[in-house]
Design a protein around this motif. Structure first.
Motif, PDB file in Angstrom:
ATOM      1  N   GLY A 182       0.756  -1.248   0.000  1.00  9.06           N
ATOM      2  CA  GLY A 182       0.000   0.000   0.000  1.00  9.06           C
ATOM      3  C   GLY A 182       0.780   1.288   0.000  1.00  9.06           C
ATOM      4  O   GLY A 182       0.245   2.331   0.347  1.00  9.06           O
ATOM      5  N   GLY A 183       2.024   1.296  -0.401  1.00  5.48           N
ATOM      6  CA  GLY A 183       2.719   2.567  -0.523  1.00  5.48           C
ATOM      7  C   GLY A 183       4.191   2.501  -0.128  1.00  5.48           C
ATOM      8  O   GLY A 183       4.658   1.436   0.253  1.00  5.48           O
ATOM      9  N   PRO A 184       4.926   3.623  -0.233  1.00  4.95           N
ATOM     10  CA  PRO A 184       4.403   4.927  -0.652  1.00  4.95           C
ATOM     11  C   PRO A 184       4.101   4.979  -2.150  1.00  4.95           C
ATOM     12  O   PRO A 184       4.785   4.325  -2.942  1.00  4.95           O
ATOM     13  CB  PRO A 184       5.552   5.883  -0.308  1.00  4.95           C
ATOM     14  N   TYR A 185       3.067   5.707  -2.485  1.00  3.31           N
ATOM     15  CA  TYR A 185       2.662   5.831  -3.878  1.00  3.31           C
ATOM     16  C   TYR A 185       2.817   7.275  -4.352  1.00  3.31           C
ATOM     17  O   TYR A 185       3.447   8.093  -3.688  1.00  3.31           O
ATOM     18  CB  TYR A 185       1.224   5.353  -4.060  1.00  3.31           C
ATOM     19  N   LEU A 186       2.216   7.565  -5.477  1.00  2.00           N
ATOM     20  CA  LEU A 186       2.427   8.864  -6.110  1.00  2.00           C
ATOM     21  C   LEU A 186       1.121   9.360  -6.707  1.00  2.00           C
ATOM     22  O   LEU A 186       0.500   8.662  -7.509  1.00  2.00           O
ATOM     23  CB  LEU A 186       3.491   8.733  -7.211  1.00  2.00           C
ATOM     24  N   GLY A 187       0.705  10.551  -6.326  1.00  2.00           N
ATOM     25  CA  GLY A 187      -0.460  11.163  -6.945  1.00  2.00           C
ATOM     26  C   GLY A 187      -0.033  12.025  -8.117  1.00  2.00           C
ATOM     27  O   GLY A 187       0.633  13.045  -7.947  1.00  2.00           O
ATOM     28  N   ILE A 188      -0.381  11.593  -9.314  1.00  2.00           N
ATOM     29  CA  ILE A 188      -0.094  12.388 -10.514  1.00  2.00           C
ATOM     30  C   ILE A 188      -1.160  13.464 -10.634  1.00  2.00           C
ATOM     31  O   ILE A 188      -2.349  13.194 -10.479  1.00  2.00           O
ATOM     32  CB  ILE A 188      -0.083  11.495 -11.768  1.00  2.00           C
TER      33      ILE A 188
END
Length: 444
Positions: A269-275
């Motif tokens: 579950g992450g860390p992810y990236l909001g484009i």
């Protein structure tokens, strides 16, 4: 020795200023029943013992299962170059490049990332500082609210329900009105969305492909929103953007996405990236950081942070957001991933993912009692209805090393028999065949 920054005398001085006699008095309102009874901290272990313990715990995870899970997060192949380049010390320890003269490499990497995602989404501007896809969607809503000075937001029920839960949480105390237009058997109700837009609407929110995998062209919807001076916001799937009609071609004002599918492992579950991308007319409402390219007094190319409308830089009430964490390492992984694959490689990954999903749908719907939930075009994800509760099938197949998909009943009432399946270029035809045979046996 534990580090205690304040001497007893300094603690007494601070307590006197506050007007309490002891540190314990600071927590007097917390009842004993709400306080920790015991921290139950085990005795210390050596490095060797800690490593053995953690490896034993990690070994309990089922890492060899064949998974057809998607629902916004996808297991795409990540080229080895992504780890090799982004794990370099120059990038790995980099934080916010507040001093441009000392951070030209990081700033250029962010600038190149912004350029790449703008080309991918066919939009004018991008930033590099949003946590994940859901946060990006919320920030897009606030961009629209600030731009239009309106409080009504129209969204499709076919928008990722995880994002809708996040949106509900973020706006709880912001006095915004959310109007959710129901889906139609997994399809986005475009006419229903049009009918819900009026002169009080700040924004309309849609997703392509939607949560059920259905592909749409929202050009007419965005035109209708523009007539009412509402902002058009779309959440997209980056990998499929190489084949589908882009947000820019549809006329979106703001286009956001979860960047996990671009070089970021699932990682629990992450860390992810909001484009986050937008048109030029919306750029002054965009949160986070934007890197610009300029020239110094000697004519040399240089990179700087620009339009930093955050609470750290301007008066708090005028800030566009209080986003403080820097996602540039995740953005860098997305950039390296896109560059490593190139346009042809990204198109090939998207095409293979779609082909495998269509093969999977064909195999499953050949089983008596299994039917497609949606009609019309879909990408690498699709929804089916089963003759039994989807949770039953998931439990039976998961025990045998196959995770058959996401249970739609978790978020959609009346779809307890609905199952959402996703395929990527890593999904083999062999696994699809085995899944179909196992599904057939589980439904007998």
């Amino acid at each position: 020795m534990p580090f205690v920054p304040h001497t007893p005398e300094e603690v007494r001085e601070m307590l006197a200023v506050i007007g309490v006699d002891s540190v314990e008095d600071l927590f007097a309102e917390i009842t004993n029943s709400m306080r920790p009874q015991s921290f139950d901290i085990p005795e210390g272990l050596s490095e060797m013992e800690v490593l053995a313990k953690l490896e034993g715990m990690a070994a309990k995870n089922a890492t060899d299962s064949a998974s057809f899970l998607g629902a916004g997060f996808y297991d795409h192949y990540i080229p080895a170059a992504v780890d090799a380049l982004t794990m370099r010390g120059e990038f790995y320890t980099a934080y916010t490049p507040y001093q441009p003269e000392a951070s030209q490499g990081t700033l250029q990497a962010i600038f190149e990332y912004q350029t790449a995602v703008c080309r991918l989404m066919d939009m004018d501007c991008a930033n590099a500082s949003v946590y994940d896809g859901g946060t990006a969607l919320y920030e897009a809503v606030m961009m629209a609210v600030r731009k239009t000075k309106r409080r009504k937001v129209v969204l499709s029920e076919a928008l990722n329900p995880i994002y809708r839960v996040m949106l509900d949480s973020y706006i709880t105390n912001l006095n915004l009105e959310l109007v959710c237009v129901p889906h139609k058997n997994g399809r986005t109700d475009i006419e229903g969305l049009k009918a819900a837009i009026d002169d009080k609407t700040a924004a309309v929110l849609v997703q392509n492909p939607n949560f059920f995998g259905s592909v749409n062209d929202f050009t007419d919807l965005f035109n209708a929103a523009r007539e009412q001076k509402a902002v058009s916001i779309i959440s997209s799937y980056p990998v499929l953007q190489t084949l589908l009609k882009t947000p820019g071609q549809m006329g979106a004002d703001v286009a956001v996405a979860e960047g996990q599918s671009l070089g970021l492992p699932l990682s629990f579950g992450g860390p992810y990236l909001g484009i986050m991308t937008c048109t030029k007319k919306m750029v002054r409402q965009m949160p986070g950081r934007i890197v610009g390219r300029t020239q110094d007094t000697e004519g040399r190319t240089g990179y700087v942070l620009t339009l930093q409308a955050r609470e750290q830089h301007i008066r708090r009430q005028k800030a566009t957001s209080n986003i403080c964490s820097n996602q540039s390492l995740c953005a860098l992984r997305a950039l390296v991933h896109m560059c490593a694959l190139g346009e042809m490689g990204m198109r090939r990954a998207a095409r293979l993912s779609i082909e495998r999903a269509h093969l999977c749908a064909e195999k499953l719907t050949a089983i008596p009692g299994v039917e497609m939930l949606t009609d019309g075009p879909f990408g690498n994800e699709f929804a089916v209805t089963l003759p039994v509760n989807a949770y039953e099938v998931i439990a039976r197949l998961s025990d045998r090393g196959f995770i058959p998909g996401f249970p739609l009943g978790r978020y959609y009432e009346g779809l307890e028999n609905g199952l959402l399946l996703a395929c990527t270029e890593k999904t083999s035809e062999e696994h699809i065949g085995i899944l179909a045979e196992m599904m057939k046996g589980a439904l007998k």
